[in-house]
Design a protein around this motif. Structure first.
Motif, PDB file in Angstrom:
ATOM      1  N   LYS A   1      35.042  48.275  31.575  1.00  0.00           N
ATOM      2  CA  LYS A   1      36.317  49.003  31.608  1.00  0.00           C
ATOM      3  C   LYS A   1      36.813  49.424  30.239  1.00  0.00           C
ATOM      4  O   LYS A   1      37.849  50.096  30.150  1.00  0.00           O
ATOM      5  CB  LYS A   1      37.386  48.145  32.297  1.00  0.00           C
ATOM      6  CG  LYS A   1      36.929  47.519  33.607  1.00  0.00           C
ATOM      7  CD  LYS A   1      36.255  48.519  34.548  1.00  0.00           C
ATOM      8  CE  LYS A   1      35.684  47.824  35.793  1.00  0.00           C
ATOM      9  NZ  LYS A   1      34.892  48.744  36.646  1.00  0.00           N
TER      10      LYS A   1
ATOM     11  N   ILE B   1      46.809  48.733  32.575  1.00  0.00           N
ATOM     12  CA  ILE B   1      46.944  48.797  34.035  1.00  0.00           C
ATOM     13  C   ILE B   1      45.651  49.293  34.669  1.00  0.00           C
ATOM     14  O   ILE B   1      45.167  48.730  35.665  1.00  0.00           O
ATOM     15  CB  ILE B   1      48.128  49.699  34.414  1.00  0.00           C
ATOM     16  CG1 ILE B   1      49.447  49.041  33.988  1.00  0.00           C
ATOM     17  CG2 ILE B   1      48.138  49.975  35.910  1.00  0.00           C
ATOM     18  CD1 ILE B   1      50.648  49.940  34.161  1.00  0.00           C
ATOM     19  N   ILE B   2      45.069  50.342  34.095  1.00  0.00           N
ATOM     20  CA  ILE B   2      43.818  50.890  34.638  1.00  0.00           C
ATOM     21  C   ILE B   2      42.703  49.858  34.554  1.00  0.00           C
ATOM     22  O   ILE B   2      41.961  49.632  35.523  1.00  0.00           O
ATOM     23  CB  ILE B   2      43.426  52.175  33.889  1.00  0.00           C
ATOM     24  CG1 ILE B   2      44.456  53.280  34.151  1.00  0.00           C
ATOM     25  CG2 ILE B   2      42.042  52.652  34.317  1.00  0.00           C
ATOM     26  CD1 ILE B   2      44.248  54.512  33.296  1.00  0.00           C
TER      27      ILE B   2
ATOM     28  N   TRP C   1      42.892  46.569  34.304  1.00  0.00           N
ATOM     29  CA  TRP C   1      43.093  45.425  35.189  1.00  0.00           C
ATOM     30  C   TRP C   1      42.773  45.778  36.640  1.00  0.00           C
ATOM     31  O   TRP C   1      42.086  45.021  37.333  1.00  0.00           O
ATOM     32  CB  TRP C   1      44.530  44.912  35.114  1.00  0.00           C
ATOM     33  CG  TRP C   1      44.690  43.668  35.917  1.00  0.00           C
ATOM     34  CD1 TRP C   1      44.519  42.391  35.493  1.00  0.00           C
ATOM     35  CD2 TRP C   1      44.966  43.580  37.329  1.00  0.00           C
ATOM     36  NE1 TRP C   1      44.691  41.521  36.535  1.00  0.00           N
ATOM     37  CE2 TRP C   1      44.964  42.211  37.677  1.00  0.00           C
ATOM     38  CE3 TRP C   1      45.228  44.528  38.320  1.00  0.00           C
ATOM     39  CZ2 TRP C   1      45.212  41.771  38.969  1.00  0.00           C
ATOM     40  CZ3 TRP C   1      45.465  44.087  39.618  1.00  0.00           C
ATOM     41  CH2 TRP C   1      45.459  42.723  39.924  1.00  0.00           C
ATOM     42  N   THR C   2      43.274  46.905  37.096  1.00  0.00           N
ATOM     43  CA  THR C   2      43.061  47.298  38.494  1.00  0.00           C
ATOM     44  C   THR C   2      41.580  47.461  38.796  1.00  0.00           C
ATOM     45  O   THR C   2      41.077  46.977  39.825  1.00  0.00           O
ATOM     46  CB  THR C   2      43.805  48.605  38.794  1.00  0.00           C
ATOM     47  OG1 THR C   2      45.193  48.447  38.484  1.00  0.00           O
ATOM     48  CG2 THR C   2      43.667  48.975  40.264  1.00  0.00           C
ATOM     49  N   LEU C   3      40.854  48.137  37.907  1.00  0.00           N
ATOM     50  CA  LEU C   3      39.426  48.358  38.136  1.00  0.00           C
ATOM     51  C   LEU C   3      38.628  47.069  38.004  1.00  0.00           C
ATOM     52  O   LEU C   3      37.661  46.855  38.744  1.00  0.00           O
ATOM     53  CB  LEU C   3      38.907  49.412  37.153  1.00  0.00           C
ATOM     54  CG  LEU C   3      39.474  50.819  37.301  1.00  0.00           C
ATOM     55  CD1 LEU C   3      38.916  51.741  36.235  1.00  0.00           C
ATOM     56  CD2 LEU C   3      39.187  51.386  38.691  1.00  0.00           C
TER      57      LEU C   3
ATOM     58  N   ALA D   1      39.719  43.972  38.638  1.00  0.00           N
ATOM     59  CA  ALA D   1      39.991  43.123  39.795  1.00  0.00           C
ATOM     60  C   ALA D   1      39.213  43.575  41.019  1.00  0.00           C
ATOM     61  O   ALA D   1      38.881  42.754  41.890  1.00  0.00           O
ATOM     62  CB  ALA D   1      41.489  43.113  40.098  1.00  0.00           C
ATOM     63  N   ALA D   2      38.899  44.866  41.091  1.00  0.00           N
ATOM     64  CA  ALA D   2      38.168  45.401  42.245  1.00  0.00           C
ATOM     65  C   ALA D   2      36.685  45.622  41.952  1.00  0.00           C
ATOM     66  O   ALA D   2      35.987  46.218  42.775  1.00  0.00           O
ATOM     67  CB  ALA D   2      38.799  46.719  42.694  1.00  0.00           C
TER      68      ALA D   2
ATOM     69  N   PHE E   1      45.638  42.817  48.470  1.00  0.00           N
ATOM     70  CA  PHE E   1      45.180  43.316  47.176  1.00  0.00           C
ATOM     71  C   PHE E   1      46.111  44.400  46.650  1.00  0.00           C
ATOM     72  O   PHE E   1      46.428  44.434  45.448  1.00  0.00           O
ATOM     73  CB  PHE E   1      43.761  43.866  47.305  1.00  0.00           C
ATOM     74  CG  PHE E   1      43.233  44.482  46.039  1.00  0.00           C
ATOM     75  CD1 PHE E   1      42.870  43.679  44.973  1.00  0.00           C
ATOM     76  CD2 PHE E   1      43.110  45.853  45.916  1.00  0.00           C
ATOM     77  CE1 PHE E   1      42.394  44.243  43.791  1.00  0.00           C
ATOM     78  CE2 PHE E   1      42.642  46.416  44.751  1.00  0.00           C
ATOM     79  CZ  PHE E   1      42.281  45.610  43.688  1.00  0.00           C
ATOM     80  N   PHE E   2      46.575  45.265  47.526  1.00  0.00           N
ATOM     81  CA  PHE E   2      47.501  46.313  47.107  1.00  0.00           C
ATOM     82  C   PHE E   2      48.799  45.711  46.566  1.00  0.00           C
ATOM     83  O   PHE E   2      49.323  46.165  45.543  1.00  0.00           O
ATOM     84  CB  PHE E   2      47.811  47.238  48.285  1.00  0.00           C
ATOM     85  CG  PHE E   2      48.824  48.313  47.969  1.00  0.00           C
ATOM     86  CD1 PHE E   2      48.476  49.407  47.202  1.00  0.00           C
ATOM     87  CD2 PHE E   2      50.127  48.213  48.432  1.00  0.00           C
ATOM     88  CE1 PHE E   2      49.406  50.391  46.894  1.00  0.00           C
ATOM     89  CE2 PHE E   2      51.062  49.186  48.134  1.00  0.00           C
ATOM     90  CZ  PHE E   2      50.705  50.277  47.362  1.00  0.00           C
TER      91      PHE E   2
ATOM     92  N   VAL F   1      48.141  44.429  43.093  1.00  0.00           N
ATOM     93  CA  VAL F   1      48.063  45.518  42.131  1.00  0.00           C
ATOM     94  C   VAL F   1      49.463  45.997  41.745  1.00  0.00           C
ATOM     95  O   VAL F   1      49.758  46.219  40.562  1.00  0.00           O
ATOM     96  CB  VAL F   1      47.235  46.685  42.705  1.00  0.00           C
ATOM     97  CG1 VAL F   1      47.360  47.924  41.827  1.00  0.00           C
ATOM     98  CG2 VAL F   1      45.774  46.295  42.833  1.00  0.00           C
TER      99      VAL F   1
ATOM    100  N   THR G   1      50.953  45.573  38.040  1.00  0.00           N
ATOM    101  CA  THR G   1      51.341  46.818  37.376  1.00  0.00           C
ATOM    102  C   THR G   1      52.771  46.744  36.861  1.00  0.00           C
ATOM    103  O   THR G   1      53.058  47.106  35.714  1.00  0.00           O
ATOM    104  CB  THR G   1      51.201  48.002  38.347  1.00  0.00           C
ATOM    105  OG1 THR G   1      49.830  48.142  38.729  1.00  0.00           O
ATOM    106  CG2 THR G   1      51.652  49.297  37.692  1.00  0.00           C
TER     107      THR G   1
END
Length: 287
Positions: free
Chosen positions: A164, A216-217, A219-221, A223-224, A263-264, A267, A271
């Motif tokens: 990332k 934020i980008i 972390w989100t990517l 985590a998934a 999960f949402f 996020v 965020t």
């Protein structure tokens, strides 16, 4: 006012409304379906039940491949323990660890590329903003090159940060390029600030929008991230991506909807947390 101007503004608003609605509709439908008893057609039915969430969170008994989230005791006082969902906290920590490495490494790289001209800058710029390898390839490379890191929490953190890092560099570099870096540095140095102090208290705080966006980008990517996690992780508490895959592959639509909705929610919470930390954690003003 011309016809094109009168029609243009409503047209842009309509396109924006349709685009946002198209993106949000699946999320809302998924959250709605997580509280349904069945989902066999186009729309879920049989409202309202919390059983799907209870099973996903490990508050109800499940068997086999549909095993739900485990719980660990985080704090025990006087015989009473505070239990937390282990896979949830484990994955949040892994992704945040990757973001921390991205901050320490990615921000200076973005600054160097935006601020200085040097031989090989084009190569550094290309390498820093392009993902070097897909997650599955990096996972296989980890297994062979770093066998001691494979299957460990630290190995996942390092892998997430490598995968990332380009997103952090791109977000922060664009912010640096919009700033008069040379003038800011010269002003701070003329007032007696050292270069490290100039960078940490003047340059970095002024780039907080890009840093927060990149965090934020990343972390989100992270985590998934499924491919790297699937190849590298061996046993024990699973990363959240593997937990989601297990429920999506081996559960009903309603339980899968509950897992995805959870999960949402994570996020959204992370965020908001990163935005708050970014807003209040970077400042050039003294209290």
């Amino acid at each position: 006012m011309s016809v094109s101007r009168r029609a243009g503004r409503p047209g842009v608003a309509a396109v924006l409304f349709l685009a946002v609605g198209f993106l949000i509709a699946p999320v809302l439908l998924t959250i709605l379906g997580s509280f349904a008893t069945e989902w066999t057609g186009a729309l879920p039915s049989g409202f309202v039940t919390f059983e799907n969430w209870r099973e996903v969170l490990g508050l109800a008994e499940t068997i086999g491949s549909q095993r739900s989230m485990g719980w660990d005791t985080l704090l025990s006082v006087g015989g009473f323990g505070l239990a937390v969902p282990s896979e949830l906290f484990f994955s949040v920590g892994l992704a945040l660890g990757g973001v921390l490495i991205n901050l320490v490494v990615g921000v200076p790289i973005a600054y160097a590329v935006a601020r200085y001209d040097f031989r090989g800058k084009e190569w550094v710029n290309a390498v820093s903003v392009l993902p070097l390898v897909p997650g599955v390839i990096l996972g296989v490379a980890f297994l062979r090159a770093y066998p001691n890191l494979s299957g460990t929490s630290f190995g996942l953190i390092v892998g997430y940060s490598l995968l990332k890092a380009p997103f952090m560099v791109m977000a922060v570099r664009s912010e640096f390029e919009s700033m008069p870096l040379q003038k800011l540095e010269e002003s701070a140095r003329s007032l007696g600030a050292s270069w490290p102090r100039t960078f940490l208290t003047v340059i970095v705080p002024n780039a907080r929008s890009g840093i927060v966006a990149g965090s934020i980008i990343c972390w989100t990517l992270a985590a998934a991230e499924f491919n790297f996690s699937y190849v590298v992780w061996a046993k024990g508490t699973q990363p959240l991506a593997l937990f989601l895959q297990r429920h999506i592959s081996n559960s009903t639509f309603t339980k899968a909807a509950a897992a995805v909705s959870m999960f949402f929610c994570i996020v959204v919470a992370i965020t908001l947390l990163l935005q708050r930390v970014g807003t209040h954690g970077f400042t050039t003003r003294r209290t």
